[in-house]
Scaffold this active site. Structure first.
Site, PDB file in Angstrom:
ATOM      1  CG  PHE A 115     -58.340  36.185 -47.361  1.00  0.00           C
ATOM      2  CD1 PHE A 115     -58.963  34.951 -47.243  1.00  0.00           C
ATOM      3  CD2 PHE A 115     -57.894  36.587 -48.606  1.00  0.00           C
ATOM      4  CE1 PHE A 115     -59.120  34.124 -48.353  1.00  0.00           C
ATOM      5  CE2 PHE A 115     -58.045  35.772 -49.716  1.00  0.00           C
ATOM      6  CZ  PHE A 115     -58.657  34.534 -49.581  1.00  0.00           C
ATOM      7  CG  ASN A 125     -61.443  37.721 -53.205  1.00  0.00           C
ATOM      8  OD1 ASN A 125     -62.314  36.871 -53.311  1.00  0.00           O
ATOM      9  ND2 ASN A 125     -60.223  37.452 -52.764  1.00  0.00           N
ATOM     10  N   PRO A 126     -65.232  38.881 -52.363  1.00  0.00           N
ATOM     11  CG  PRO A 126     -67.418  38.340 -52.987  1.00  0.00           C
ATOM     12  CD  PRO A 126     -66.051  38.626 -53.554  1.00  0.00           C
TER      13      PRO A 126
HETATM   14  C1  LIG Z   1     -61.889  36.658 -49.347  1.00  0.00           C
HETATM   15  S1  LIG Z   1     -61.368  37.985 -48.312  1.00  0.00           S
HETATM   16  C2  LIG Z   1     -60.648  39.041 -49.535  1.00  0.00           C
HETATM   17  C3  LIG Z   1     -59.719  40.079 -48.999  1.00  0.00           C
HETATM   18  C4  LIG Z   1     -58.975  40.877 -50.094  1.00  0.00           C
HETATM   19  N1  LIG Z   1     -59.902  41.606 -50.935  1.00  0.00           N
HETATM   20  C5  LIG Z   1     -58.140  39.950 -50.947  1.00  0.00           C
HETATM   21  O1  LIG Z   1     -58.506  39.683 -52.101  1.00  0.00           O
HETATM   22  O2  LIG Z   1     -57.116  39.467 -50.467  1.00  0.00           O
HETATM   23  C6  LIG Z   1     -62.916  38.763 -47.934  1.00  0.00           C
HETATM   24  C7  LIG Z   1     -62.816  39.965 -47.010  1.00  0.00           C
HETATM   25  O3  LIG Z   1     -64.128  40.515 -46.851  1.00  0.00           O
HETATM   26  C8  LIG Z   1     -64.320  40.902 -45.505  1.00  0.00           C
HETATM   27  N2  LIG Z   1     -65.784  40.931 -45.289  1.00  0.00           N
HETATM   28  C9  LIG Z   1     -66.610  39.887 -45.014  1.00  0.00           C
HETATM   29  N3  LIG Z   1     -67.881  40.303 -44.986  1.00  0.00           N
HETATM   30  C10 LIG Z   1     -67.865  41.626 -45.258  1.00  0.00           C
HETATM   31  C11 LIG Z   1     -68.868  42.619 -45.375  1.00  0.00           C
HETATM   32  N4  LIG Z   1     -70.159  42.326 -45.205  1.00  0.00           N
HETATM   33  N5  LIG Z   1     -68.505  43.892 -45.649  1.00  0.00           N
HETATM   34  C12 LIG Z   1     -67.192  44.209 -45.820  1.00  0.00           C
HETATM   35  N6  LIG Z   1     -66.178  43.318 -45.718  1.00  0.00           N
HETATM   36  C13 LIG Z   1     -66.519  42.036 -45.445  1.00  0.00           C
HETATM   37  C14 LIG Z   1     -63.559  39.869 -44.709  1.00  0.00           C
HETATM   38  O4  LIG Z   1     -63.264  40.320 -43.415  1.00  0.00           O
HETATM   39  C15 LIG Z   1     -62.326  39.689 -45.600  1.00  0.00           C
HETATM   40  O5  LIG Z   1     -61.326  40.607 -45.245  1.00  0.00           O
END
Ligand SMILES: C[S@@+](CC[C@H](N)C(=O)[O-])C[C@H]1O[C@@H](n2cnc3c(N)ncnc32)[C@H](O)[C@@H]1O
Length: 274
Positions: free
Chosen positions: A84, A178-179
């Site tokens: 992302f 930031n999920p």
């Molecule tokens: C919206 S992106 C945000 C990435 C980063 N924190 C940013 O703000 O640029 C959400 C991230 O959460 C990860 N992700 C999704 N589900 C997850 C989970 N259950 N546990 C950990 N990471 C997860 C995704 O792969 C992605 O990298």
């Protein structure tokens, strides 16, 4: 060049054109502006390289995938396919998290992606102990690369946020996240997002997009010490619903925050005192 980008629907054609020229030329954008003022023109190989980059951008390949770089706070992060691209609106989470972090405190970034939030906190708060988790192995590899290149101290793990850091339960001062939060079934309009951000990074797992954010919040509750702070980004349409659900989860001092454009984009909440 900017005209071709504008015709293709690129949101910031002038700025993208300037950044692609700087990238093709291997020079800083300010340096290229100076060269332009002095009447210096790019050599032929640069023009050819630029042509390829513009053709790709016209296809709405993200600018950051073409340059391989994304600015975030004071950092320059490496990004590309599989991760992302960090967004400017997420930068405010770093301020909110740092404001709640005591000297020498412990902060955990759940869903770290490229490592953007965690690495910015490690850079700006060297007193803090910073940890982060990421589910997707491709994204985790980018976070690893960024941590190594920037030489910052970060405890980076692979796995699901929902059961991350069992040894830190009740020990953490701030959880920031930031999920993925886009409602399932809602397709992002911009091809850069729809076709290039990984879907695991986008979709929140339910019609309202809040299933994964609420699971992450529940994990944050377990990790935080009493009175500890949760900082979470959300979609602008979730500015009332996510805070309301957090109150239902038992969080206190729940406040929503607007981004610089005035849209509700982040919530803070405190774990209740024991
Ligand atoms: C919206 S992106 C945000 C990435 C980063 N924190 C940013 O703000 O640029 C959400 C991230 O959460 C990860 N992700 C999704 N589900 C997850 C989970 N259950 N546990 C950990 N990471 C997860 C995704 O792969 C992605 O990298």
């Amino acid at each position: 060049m900017a005209g071709r980008l504008r015709a293709a629907g690129v949101a910031s054609p002038e700025s993208d054109a300037a950044l692609l020229l700087a990238h093709a030329w291997g020079r800083a954008a300010a340096d290229v502006r100076r060269a332009d003022l002095l009447g210096e023109t790019p050599p032929e190989p640069v023009v050819e390289r630029l042509e390829g980059l513009v053709a790709a951008r016209v296809q709405r390949i993200p600018l950051q995938h073409l340059t391989g770089r994304a600015p975030f706070r004071d950092l320059e992060l490496q990004v590309g396919p599989g991760v992302f691209v960090p967004r400017p609106e997420t930068e405010m989470l770093v301020d909110l998290a740092a404001a709640g972090l005591p000297q020498g405190g412990r902060v955990v970034d759940l869903c770290t992606g490229s490592g953007a939030i965690a690495l910015a906190l490690a850079a700006e708060r060297p007193d803090a102990v910073v940890a982060a988790v990421e589910l997707d192995p491709l994204a985790r590899a980018w976070a690893d690369r960024n941590r190594a290149t920037l030489g910052l101290d970060l405890d980076l793990r692979s796995g699901a946020a929902q059961d991350a850091f069992p040894e830190l339960e009740g020990e953490v001062d701030v959880v920031v996240s930031n999920p993925p939060y886009i409602p399932v079934g809602m397709e992002p309009v911009d091809p850069e997002v729809r076709d290039h951000d990984p879907s695991v990074a986008l979709y929140g797992g339910s019609d309202d997009g809040l299933r994964i954010p609420l699971e992450v919040a529940a994990r944050a509750r377990a990790l935080l010490r009493p009175g500890g702070l949760l900082v979470m980004e959300h979609a602008d349409v979730q500015g009332a619903t996510l805070p309301a659900q957090l109150v239902r989860q038992g969080w206190v001092e729940v406040h929503d925050h607007d981004d610089l454009t005035g849209r509700p984009r982040a919530v803070t909440a405190r774990a209740p005192q024991a």
